[in-house]
Design an enzyme around this catalytic site. Structure first.
Site, mmCIF file in Angstrom:
data_model
loop_
_atom_site.group_PDB
_atom_site.id
_atom_site.type_symbol
_atom_site.label_atom_id
_atom_site.label_comp_id
_atom_site.label_asym_id
_atom_site.label_seq_id
_atom_site.Cartn_x
_atom_site.Cartn_y
_atom_site.Cartn_z
ATOM 1 N N ARG A 207 0.857 -1.173 0.000
ATOM 2 C CA ARG A 207 0.000 0.000 0.000
ATOM 3 C C ARG A 207 0.907 1.242 0.000
ATOM 4 O O ARG A 207 1.948 1.270 0.670
ATOM 5 C CB ARG A 207 -0.915 0.041 1.229
ATOM 6 C CG ARG A 207 -2.097 -0.928 1.158
ATOM 7 C CD ARG A 207 -3.130 -0.539 0.115
ATOM 8 N NE ARG A 207 -4.297 -1.427 0.064
ATOM 9 C CZ ARG A 207 -4.464 -2.432 -0.801
ATOM 10 N NH1 ARG A 207 -3.536 -2.717 -1.698
ATOM 11 N NH2 ARG A 207 -5.565 -3.149 -0.776
ATOM 12 N N GLU A 236 -4.134 7.637 -3.680
ATOM 13 C CA GLU A 236 -4.791 7.175 -4.919
ATOM 14 C C GLU A 236 -6.255 7.622 -4.911
ATOM 15 O O GLU A 236 -6.879 7.623 -3.857
ATOM 16 C CB GLU A 236 -4.754 5.629 -4.994
ATOM 17 C CG GLU A 236 -3.366 5.054 -5.168
ATOM 18 C CD GLU A 236 -3.368 3.524 -5.109
ATOM 19 O OE1 GLU A 236 -4.458 2.922 -5.192
ATOM 20 O OE2 GLU A 236 -2.283 2.932 -4.966
ATOM 21 N N HIS A 253 -1.614 0.631 -9.548
ATOM 22 C CA HIS A 253 -2.177 -0.333 -8.595
ATOM 23 C C HIS A 253 -2.787 -1.523 -9.344
ATOM 24 O O HIS A 253 -3.969 -1.836 -9.149
ATOM 25 C CB HIS A 253 -3.198 0.358 -7.680
ATOM 26 C CG HIS A 253 -3.573 -0.449 -6.469
ATOM 27 N ND1 HIS A 253 -4.034 0.117 -5.307
ATOM 28 C CD2 HIS A 253 -3.567 -1.791 -6.245
ATOM 29 C CE1 HIS A 253 -4.309 -0.833 -4.436
ATOM 30 N NE2 HIS A 253 -4.020 -2.005 -4.979
HETATM 31 N N1 LIG Z 1 -0.647 -3.899 -5.474
HETATM 32 C C1 LIG Z 1 -1.642 -4.762 -5.520
HETATM 33 O O1 LIG Z 1 -2.306 -4.913 -6.543
HETATM 34 C C2 LIG Z 1 -1.949 -5.590 -4.334
HETATM 35 C C3 LIG Z 1 -1.607 -5.167 -3.078
HETATM 36 N N2 LIG Z 1 -1.869 -5.954 -1.992
HETATM 37 C C4 LIG Z 1 -1.458 -5.473 -0.677
HETATM 38 O O2 LIG Z 1 -0.462 -6.346 -0.179
HETATM 39 C C5 LIG Z 1 -0.728 -6.582 1.190
HETATM 40 C C6 LIG Z 1 -0.116 -7.896 1.614
HETATM 41 O O3 LIG Z 1 -0.782 -8.955 0.997
HETATM 42 P P1 LIG Z 1 -0.708 -10.431 1.627
HETATM 43 O O4 LIG Z 1 0.698 -10.854 1.777
HETATM 44 O O5 LIG Z 1 -1.580 -11.287 0.825
HETATM 45 O O6 LIG Z 1 -1.340 -10.169 3.030
HETATM 46 P P2 LIG Z 1 -1.212 -11.062 4.334
HETATM 47 O O7 LIG Z 1 -2.204 -10.525 5.286
HETATM 48 O O8 LIG Z 1 -1.221 -12.497 3.969
HETATM 49 O O9 LIG Z 1 0.254 -10.737 4.878
HETATM 50 C C7 LIG Z 1 0.672 -9.474 5.317
HETATM 51 C C8 LIG Z 1 1.886 -9.685 6.199
HETATM 52 O O10 LIG Z 1 2.413 -8.406 6.537
HETATM 53 C C9 LIG Z 1 2.802 -8.456 7.893
HETATM 54 N N3 LIG Z 1 2.884 -7.126 8.481
HETATM 55 C C10 LIG Z 1 1.896 -6.410 9.067
HETATM 56 N N4 LIG Z 1 2.383 -5.253 9.548
HETATM 57 C C11 LIG Z 1 3.709 -5.246 9.256
HETATM 58 C C12 LIG Z 1 4.749 -4.328 9.512
HETATM 59 N N5 LIG Z 1 4.534 -3.198 10.174
HETATM 60 N N6 LIG Z 1 5.985 -4.631 9.071
HETATM 61 C C13 LIG Z 1 6.225 -5.783 8.387
HETATM 62 N N7 LIG Z 1 5.277 -6.711 8.140
HETATM 63 C C14 LIG Z 1 4.022 -6.431 8.564
HETATM 64 C C15 LIG Z 1 1.775 -9.350 8.572
HETATM 65 O O11 LIG Z 1 2.281 -9.883 9.773
HETATM 66 C C16 LIG Z 1 1.533 -10.398 7.507
HETATM 67 O O12 LIG Z 1 2.365 -11.518 7.686
HETATM 68 C C17 LIG Z 1 -2.264 -6.531 1.287
HETATM 69 O O13 LIG Z 1 -2.696 -6.217 2.594
HETATM 70 C C18 LIG Z 1 -2.611 -5.448 0.316
HETATM 71 O O14 LIG Z 1 -2.635 -4.220 0.994
HETATM 72 C C19 LIG Z 1 -2.437 -7.194 -2.131
HETATM 73 C C20 LIG Z 1 -2.799 -7.639 -3.356
HETATM 74 C C21 LIG Z 1 -2.639 -6.860 -4.559
HETATM 75 O O1 LIG Z 2 -6.258 -7.281 -3.333
HETATM 76 C C1 LIG Z 2 -5.824 -6.173 -2.963
HETATM 77 O O2 LIG Z 2 -5.601 -5.878 -1.784
HETATM 78 C C2 LIG Z 2 -5.523 -5.152 -3.982
HETATM 79 O O3 LIG Z 2 -4.823 -4.211 -3.768
HETATM 80 C C3 LIG Z 2 -6.186 -5.370 -5.281
HETATM 81 O O4 LIG Z 2 -5.398 -5.920 -6.271
HETATM 82 C C4 LIG Z 2 -6.827 -4.111 -5.749
HETATM 83 O O5 LIG Z 2 -7.870 -4.505 -6.560
HETATM 84 P P1 LIG Z 2 -9.173 -3.640 -6.739
HETATM 85 O O6 LIG Z 2 -9.606 -3.150 -5.432
HETATM 86 O O7 LIG Z 2 -8.852 -2.550 -7.664
HETATM 87 O O8 LIG Z 2 -10.130 -4.609 -7.349
#
Ligand SMILES: NC(=O)C1=CN([C@@H]2O[C@H](COP(=O)(O)OP(=O)(O)OC[C@H]3O[C@@H](n4cnc5c(N)ncnc54)[C@H](O)[C@@H]3O)[C@@H](O)[C@H]2O)C=CC1
Ligand SMILES: O=C(O)C(=O)[C@H](O)COP(=O)(O)O
Length: 376
Positions: A207, A236, A253
């Site tokens: 994020r 954003e 994103h």
């Molecule tokens: N750019 C994009 O299109 C996407 C972005 N995301 C973002 O990526 C993030 C992570 O995704 P996942 O790994 O699937 O989530 P997840 O919830 O499986 O893992 C997140 C990890 O980050 C750790 N964490 C929390 N606070 C932290 C800190 N201060 N310092 C270091 N680590 C910390 C947690 O302990 C957890 O292990 C999502 O929450 C979402 O915001 C996810 C999917 C798509």
């Molecule tokens: O899964 C998340 O967390 C993400 O950041 C998504 O990839 C963002 O997807 P949309 O919200 O644009 O569908």
């Protein structure tokens, strides 16, 4: 049953019409009035679901977000009103990993550098972080991770934050949190980022708010040797054009935007809804969804090593970068940011792609490609 679904969730009818009547809405334009008769609300990350939005939603039983992130949901509020909620953990994690490895193939020689003994660091060792670690470990690349919320003894890759800051490539995959013992909001300072080694690459696909825009701009000014790959931005859909211009890759994103990831997200939410309503789960995907997911044949365009050419023929983040930079000159850059996401070209997970080469390819090259795709 009245179901409101974000208009940008592909094939929403196929996933949700078996539960009731589906009406779509524009993610940033939803009003409290639109929710008066709504039983089920299905959102993406752009809709802030909080007390203000739900003030008139007296019938609401379920909120599902087809995303991994949950920072747009006021979970405490939902639970205080006994509204069931869910996200889609891990749904598009492989797509984000694809984005990372393809970016490393697209920018200079970073992937080759890592394959030659460099180290990759990860902040946030959850679904994305772990799958990234597995993917690069499959390529023989050394990898360490920082995650203060996981017991450091539970995995040999876990290290302190100072150690990840010494990696050649640092990837941020932390969720956005503002409370708790380790809030990630503005987690990294300029002083910390200045410790990155010469010629390092910093990638954020978590994020935008995890690193302040001002810190990244100062970093770019003080350390032009560091390459920035940014998929997520503070504020954003309106983002800093100055910062985007300093990036080797800047994208709107879309790291998680494979068709496979989007469909998995919708399927997970549909399954959670089925559980809440006590109706039977679907044993297979809707037929129109399955039809859209046949394995794509990718003709490999000649550029660099065969594994690199293949990965970039399947997905080249520089194409997203060009479109994004062009959009920043629009009269309404925020609208252009959303439009790029709404009309995103269909992209498939690397693991699903079947590559067609022009000539014979060495077995060793095919092995690297297979590992890049995440095959074990
Ligand atoms: N750019 C994009 O299109 C996407 C972005 N995301 C973002 O990526 C993030 C992570 O995704 P996942 O790994 O699937 O989530 P997840 O919830 O499986 O893992 C997140 C990890 O980050 C750790 N964490 C929390 N606070 C932290 C800190 N201060 N310092 C270091 N680590 C910390 C947690 O302990 C957890 O292990 C999502 O929450 C979402 O915001 C996810 C999917 C798509
Ligand atoms: O899964 C998340 O967390 C993400 O950041 C998504 O990839 C963002 O997807 P949309 O919200 O644009 O569908």
């Amino acid at each position: 049953m009245n179901i409101l679904v974000d208009e940008n969730i592909p094939m929403a009818e196929a996933f949700f019409s078996r539960f009731g009547s589906v009406v779509t809405f524009a993610g940033r334009g939803l009003s409290p009035e639109a929710l008066v008769d709504t039983d089920v609300l299905i959102v993406r990350s752009v809709t802030r679901v909080n007390a203000a939005l739900l003030a008139k939603a007296t019938k609401l039983r379920f909120v599902g977000s087809c995303t991994i992130g949950s920072d747009h949901l006021d979970i405490e509020y939902l639970e205080s009103r006994s509204i069931n909620w869910c996200t889609a953990p891990g749904s598009n994690a492989d797509s984000v990993v694809d984005y990372v490895v393809c970016s490393l193939c697209a920018v200079d020689d970073y992937m080759a550098r890592l394959l030659g003994g460099g180290r990759l660091g990860i902040i946030g060792y959850g679904n994305v972080g772990r799958r990234l670690a597995e993917r690069v470990s499959g390529l023989g690349i050394g990898c360490v991770a920082y995650d203060p919320l996981i017991d450091a003894q539970s995995d040999p890759r876990l290290v302190g934050i100072d150690e990840v800051l010494h990696c050649d490539v640092l990837c941020l995959h932390a969720p956005l949190t503002r409370t708790g013992p380790f809030p990630s909001y503005h987690l990294l300072s300029l002083e910390q980022l200045l410790r990155l080694p010469k010629g390092a690459l910093l990638l954020n696909a978590g994020r935008g708010e995890v690193v302040a825009t001002g810190v990244l701009l100062e970093l770019a000014a003080l350390r032009p040797d560091i390459q920035l790959v940014l998929d997520v931005w503070e504020g954003e859909p309106v983002v800093s054009a100055e910062l985007a211009a300093r990036c080797a890759i800047a994208t709107p994103h879309i790291a998680g935007y494979s068709l496979d990831g989007k469909f998995k997200g919708a399927a997970m939410v549909a399954e959670a809804l089925a559980n809440v309503l006590g109706v039977s789960e679907e044993q297979s995907w809707p037929s129109e969804v399955a039809a859209a997911l046949t394995a794509p044949q990718v003709s490999v365009q000649d550029c660099g090593e065969p594994w690199q050419a293949a990965a970039l023929s399947a997905y080249n983040p520089k194409e997203d970068h060009q479109r994004f930079l062009a959009s920043l000159g629009a009269d309404d850059p925020g609208g252009a940011f959303d439009a790029l996401r709404k009309h995103y070209p269909p992209r498939r997970e690397l693991s699903r792609c079947e590559f067609v080469f022009d000539g014979a390819v060495d077995k060793a090259q095919l092995n690297v490609l297979s590992a890049l795709q995440g095959h074990r």
